[in-house]
Design a protein around this motif. Structure first.
Motif, PDB file in Angstrom:
ATOM      1  N   ASN A  34       0.811  -1.223   0.000  1.00 31.30           N
ATOM      2  CA  ASN A  34       0.000   0.000   0.000  1.00 31.30           C
ATOM      3  C   ASN A  34       0.844   1.271   0.000  1.00 31.30           C
ATOM      4  O   ASN A  34       0.479   2.277  -0.618  1.00 31.30           O
ATOM      5  CB  ASN A  34      -0.947   0.006   1.203  1.00 31.30           C
ATOM      6  N   HIS A  35       1.975   1.245   0.718  1.00 25.01           N
ATOM      7  CA  HIS A  35       2.789   2.464   0.785  1.00 25.01           C
ATOM      8  C   HIS A  35       3.587   2.707  -0.488  1.00 25.01           C
ATOM      9  O   HIS A  35       4.312   3.691  -0.593  1.00 25.01           O
ATOM     10  CB  HIS A  35       3.721   2.431   2.005  1.00 25.01           C
ATOM     11  N   PHE A  36       3.468   1.772  -1.475  1.00 26.88           N
ATOM     12  CA  PHE A  36       4.080   1.992  -2.781  1.00 26.88           C
ATOM     13  C   PHE A  36       3.079   2.586  -3.768  1.00 26.88           C
ATOM     14  O   PHE A  36       3.428   2.958  -4.882  1.00 26.88           O
ATOM     15  CB  PHE A  36       4.617   0.684  -3.368  1.00 26.88           C
ATOM     16  N   ARG A  37       1.832   2.666  -3.367  1.00 27.05           N
ATOM     17  CA  ARG A  37       0.778   3.154  -4.257  1.00 27.05           C
ATOM     18  C   ARG A  37       0.545   4.660  -4.046  1.00 27.05           C
ATOM     19  O   ARG A  37       0.638   5.153  -2.928  1.00 27.05           O
ATOM     20  CB  ARG A  37      -0.543   2.419  -4.000  1.00 27.05           C
ATOM     21  N   CYS A  38       0.214   5.332  -5.139  1.00 27.74           N
ATOM     22  CA  CYS A  38      -0.129   6.757  -5.045  1.00 27.74           C
ATOM     23  C   CYS A  38      -1.527   6.874  -4.433  1.00 27.74           C
ATOM     24  O   CYS A  38      -2.464   6.202  -4.885  1.00 27.74           O
ATOM     25  CB  CYS A  38      -0.108   7.402  -6.432  1.00 27.74           C
ATOM     26  N   PRO A  39      -1.715   7.706  -3.415  1.00 23.28           N
ATOM     27  CA  PRO A  39      -3.039   7.851  -2.790  1.00 23.28           C
ATOM     28  C   PRO A  39      -4.114   8.373  -3.751  1.00 23.28           C
ATOM     29  O   PRO A  39      -5.296   8.221  -3.482  1.00 23.28           O
ATOM     30  CB  PRO A  39      -2.786   8.862  -1.667  1.00 23.28           C
ATOM     31  N   ILE A  40      -3.694   8.979  -4.864  1.00 21.90           N
ATOM     32  CA  ILE A  40      -4.666   9.530  -5.820  1.00 21.90           C
ATOM     33  C   ILE A  40      -5.025   8.504  -6.885  1.00 21.90           C
ATOM     34  O   ILE A  40      -6.187   8.160  -7.075  1.00 21.90           O
ATOM     35  CB  ILE A  40      -4.126  10.814  -6.479  1.00 21.90           C
ATOM     36  N   SER A  41      -4.018   7.982  -7.604  1.00 26.19           N
ATOM     37  CA  SER A  41      -4.281   7.042  -8.703  1.00 26.19           C
ATOM     38  C   SER A  41      -4.370   5.595  -8.232  1.00 26.19           C
ATOM     39  O   SER A  41      -4.904   4.736  -8.952  1.00 26.19           O
ATOM     40  CB  SER A  41      -3.173   7.159  -9.754  1.00 26.19           C
ATOM     41  N   LEU A  42      -3.814   5.290  -7.039  1.00 27.07           N
ATOM     42  CA  LEU A  42      -3.747   3.939  -6.474  1.00 27.07           C
ATOM     43  C   LEU A  42      -2.853   3.013  -7.298  1.00 27.07           C
ATOM     44  O   LEU A  42      -2.881   1.795  -7.114  1.00 27.07           O
ATOM     45  CB  LEU A  42      -5.156   3.326  -6.346  1.00 27.07           C
ATOM     46  N   ASP A  43      -2.049   3.583  -8.198  1.00 31.88           N
ATOM     47  CA  ASP A  43      -1.095   2.801  -8.980  1.00 31.88           C
ATOM     48  C   ASP A  43       0.293   2.886  -8.342  1.00 31.88           C
ATOM     49  O   ASP A  43       0.551   3.746  -7.487  1.00 31.88           O
ATOM     50  CB  ASP A  43      -1.023   3.331 -10.416  1.00 31.88           C
ATOM     51  N   LEU A  44       1.176   1.988  -8.771  1.00 32.15           N
ATOM     52  CA  LEU A  44       2.557   2.000  -8.287  1.00 32.15           C
ATOM     53  C   LEU A  44       3.200   3.337  -8.641  1.00 32.15           C
ATOM     54  O   LEU A  44       3.149   3.782  -9.791  1.00 32.15           O
ATOM     55  CB  LEU A  44       3.339   0.851  -8.915  1.00 32.15           C
ATOM     56  N   MET A  45       3.795   4.001  -7.673  1.00 26.05           N
ATOM     57  CA  MET A  45       4.402   5.314  -7.917  1.00 26.05           C
ATOM     58  C   MET A  45       5.683   5.167  -8.736  1.00 26.05           C
ATOM     59  O   MET A  45       6.569   4.389  -8.386  1.00 26.05           O
ATOM     60  CB  MET A  45       4.706   6.008  -6.587  1.00 26.05           C
ATOM     61  N   LYS A  46       5.762   5.919  -9.827  1.00 23.97           N
ATOM     62  CA  LYS A  46       6.940   5.895 -10.677  1.00 23.97           C
ATOM     63  C   LYS A  46       7.898   7.035 -10.360  1.00 23.97           C
ATOM     64  O   LYS A  46       9.088   6.937 -10.611  1.00 23.97           O
ATOM     65  CB  LYS A  46       6.516   5.972 -12.152  1.00 23.97           C
ATOM     66  N   ASP A  47       7.339   8.125  -9.853  1.00 20.42           N
ATOM     67  CA  ASP A  47       8.163   9.282  -9.477  1.00 20.42           C
ATOM     68  C   ASP A  47       7.593   9.869  -8.192  1.00 20.42           C
ATOM     69  O   ASP A  47       6.909  10.892  -8.208  1.00 20.42           O
ATOM     70  CB  ASP A  47       8.150  10.317 -10.618  1.00 20.42           C
ATOM     71  N   PRO A  48       7.853   9.216  -7.041  1.00 16.65           N
ATOM     72  CA  PRO A  48       7.265   9.675  -5.778  1.00 16.65           C
ATOM     73  C   PRO A  48       7.813  11.027  -5.336  1.00 16.65           C
ATOM     74  O   PRO A  48       9.015  11.263  -5.360  1.00 16.65           O
ATOM     75  CB  PRO A  48       7.652   8.570  -4.789  1.00 16.65           C
ATOM     76  N   VAL A  49       6.885  11.902  -4.952  1.00 13.05           N
ATOM     77  CA  VAL A  49       7.263  13.227  -4.438  1.00 13.05           C
ATOM     78  C   VAL A  49       6.449  13.502  -3.174  1.00 13.05           C
ATOM     79  O   VAL A  49       5.346  12.992  -3.014  1.00 13.05           O
ATOM     80  CB  VAL A  49       6.995  14.336  -5.481  1.00 13.05           C
ATOM     81  N   THR A  50       7.029  14.307  -2.290  1.00 11.55           N
ATOM     82  CA  THR A  50       6.387  14.592  -1.006  1.00 11.55           C
ATOM     83  C   THR A  50       6.002  16.063  -0.936  1.00 11.55           C
ATOM     84  O   THR A  50       6.792  16.947  -1.297  1.00 11.55           O
ATOM     85  CB  THR A  50       7.329  14.248   0.156  1.00 11.55           C
ATOM     86  N   LEU A  51       4.778  16.328  -0.472  1.00  8.07           N
ATOM     87  CA  LEU A  51       4.309  17.702  -0.310  1.00  8.07           C
ATOM     88  C   LEU A  51       4.739  18.253   1.047  1.00  8.07           C
ATOM     89  O   LEU A  51       5.283  17.537   1.883  1.00  8.07           O
ATOM     90  CB  LEU A  51       2.775  17.750  -0.428  1.00  8.07           C
ATOM     91  N   SER A  52       4.443  19.521   1.255  1.00  7.91           N
ATOM     92  CA  SER A  52       4.820  20.177   2.517  1.00  7.91           C
ATOM     93  C   SER A  52       4.074  19.571   3.703  1.00  7.91           C
ATOM     94  O   SER A  52       4.480  19.761   4.853  1.00  7.91           O
ATOM     95  CB  SER A  52       4.529  21.677   2.425  1.00  7.91           C
ATOM     96  N   THR A  53       2.991  18.832   3.432  1.00  4.41           N
ATOM     97  CA  THR A  53       2.232  18.187   4.514  1.00  4.41           C
ATOM     98  C   THR A  53       2.814  16.844   4.908  1.00  4.41           C
ATOM     99  O   THR A  53       2.322  16.195   5.847  1.00  4.41           O
ATOM    100  CB  THR A  53       0.770  17.982   4.076  1.00  4.41           C
TER     101      THR A  53
END
Length: 449
Positions: A34-53
């Motif tokens: 689950n922590h490899f999935r994008c919370p928006i698309s629910l697909d495997l993240m290819k370019d993970p980025v972190t927001l200020s939150t």
């Protein structure tokens, strides 16, 4: 012999066991953590980025969220202190390792993405371009322009970042400053590179400062110069710039341009000897804006006459014989502009291809092409409404009456409907003498009922 036979039996058993294990593995469904999935698309993240939150998303998904005008974190709903996402190299490396470990399941390792350019980096390069122009340091300026051009081509995200940080304003100012220098021939390479980069960053409508910079007499001189004598790429960039400038409908700029020697000939050459579809469309649009401007000024008949002398009507009709939708629409737009003038209508009506092509394009290409075709036929028909009706008779012979009736049934805009009604009245006068229809014209028409 016995030992050899035993080894063969053991080898066969081992191979069979391995095959069974592989089949079992193939039939097992691989679960993505689950922590490899994008919370928006629910697909495997290819370019993970972190927001200020502190929440990590896939770059493509979160950038679409931000570009849609959202200023909050999708998960926490907190206001973002910064809309610049930070690459999460640690989680990306973990995902890549997981992909390698599970390659037997058909999982491909995600490539290491290029770090996109930031707003700060764009502004820094643009500032260096401005400084280099002020110092007359053409070599450094060329390097910086080439750098930002290369970054813009890497991705759409980079291009948007470059455009949103004022690249058009800075580059147009640099182009104008170079155009005012003397001797002008020493800056051709830098001029060409800036013009090329402008075509990447320009969008219509232009902001006031960019439009002013490109519309100075000196800048227009260089754009026309590249259009006439430049390389294929320079001519392409020049006509694209010309199209954007003319789209602003500035009467003074149009007057300045049409007075320049060789402009109309250069546009005509791009129609006769096309470089690419994009260049052809830009040339047609530039002609359209010039003709549109001349419609409101009777003193500009010389421009229309020049186009007609160069054989524009014949070239447009030849384009219409076999062209894709977008080119067809623009060619019809130019032809409709020509038909707004008496001299132009006379030239258009003389060509044997005109009426058959206008009737053929109705209900076949697009709604816009249909409206323009009707407008052209209407203008030609009104000219001889009380005459012999040569255009009307020819239109009847190629099935115009039936197509116009059908157009009323399937629906069209109010203005076009009025023109269709007028045309039907004009054609109806001659229906007794001649009428012919090719039913094949309707074989691909989709019924609205």
């Amino acid at each position: 012999m016995i030992s050899t036979w035993r080894r063969r039996v053991a080898a066969r058993r081992a191979a069979k066991k391995k095959s069974i294990e592989e089949d079992d593995n193939a039939n097992m469904e691989l679960t993505i953590p689950n922590h490899f999935r994008c919370p928006i698309s629910l697909d495997l993240m290819k370019d993970p980025v972190t927001l200020s939150t502190g929440i990590t998303y896939d770059r493509e998904s979160i950038e679409k969220w931000i570009e849609a005008g959202n200023v909050t974190c999708p998960i926490t709903k907190k206001i973002l202190r910064s809309i610049e996402p930070i690459p999460n190299h640690a989680i990306r490396q973990i995902i890549q390792d997981w992909c390698v470990e599970n390659r037997s399941y058909g999982v491909e390792r995600i490539p290491t993405p290029r770090v996109p350019i930031s707003s700060h980096e764009v502004k820094e390069v643009l500032t260096k371009i401005e400084d280099a122009i002020r110092r007359n340091d053409d070599e450094s300026c060329l390097d910086f322009v080439s750098m930002i051009k290369s970054l813009s081509k890497e991705s759409d995200r980079n291009k948007r970042c470059v455009v949103s940080n004022g690249a058009g304003r800075v580059l147009s100012a640099a182009f104008d400053a170079l155009s005012k220098r003397d001797p002008i021939h020493e800056h051709v390479a830098l001029h060409e590179e800036i013009l090329s980069m402008l075509m990447i960053s320009l969008s219509s409508p232009l902001d006031e400062e960019t439009r002013t910079n490109l519309s100075t007499s000196e800048s227009l001189h260089y754009i026309v110069r590249f259009l006439r004598f430049g390389s294929l790429s320079s001519r392409r960039n020049a006509v694209l710039a010309l199209k954007v400038i003319l789209s602003c409908n500035d009467q003074e700029v149009v007057e300045d341009l049409v007075k320049r020697e060789g402009l109309l000939d250069a546009l005509m050459k791009l129609i006769e000897e096309p470089i690419c579809p994009t260049t052809t469309k830009a040339s047609l649009l530039a002609m359209y804006y010039i003709l549109k401007s001349s419609q409101s000024n009777p003193d500009k008949q010389a421009t229309i006459s020049k186009f007609l002398e160069m054989g524009l009507v014949q070239n447009l009709l030849e384009i219409l014989v076999d062209s894709e939708r977008s080119v067809c629409e623009k060619a019809l737009g130019v032809l409709d502009g020509i038909c707004s003038h008496r001299e132009g209508r006379n030239k258009v009506s003389e060509n044997v291809l005109t009426v058959p092509l206008m009737v053929k394009k109705m209900l076949r290409v697009s709604d816009l092409a249909t409206e323009l075709s009707v407008s052209i036929l209407w203008k030609l028909g009104k000219d001889e409404e009380n005459g012999e009706g040569t255009v009307a008779i020819e239109a009847l012979q190629v099935g115009a009456f039936q197509k116009l009736l059908l157009l009323l049934q399937v629906g069209c805009s109010g203005t076009t409907k009025e023109k269709v009604t007028d045309l039907l009245k004009i054609l109806n006068v001659h229906r007794q003498s001649v009428e012919c229809i090719d039913s094949l014209d309707f074989k691909n028409l989709k019924r609205p009922f």
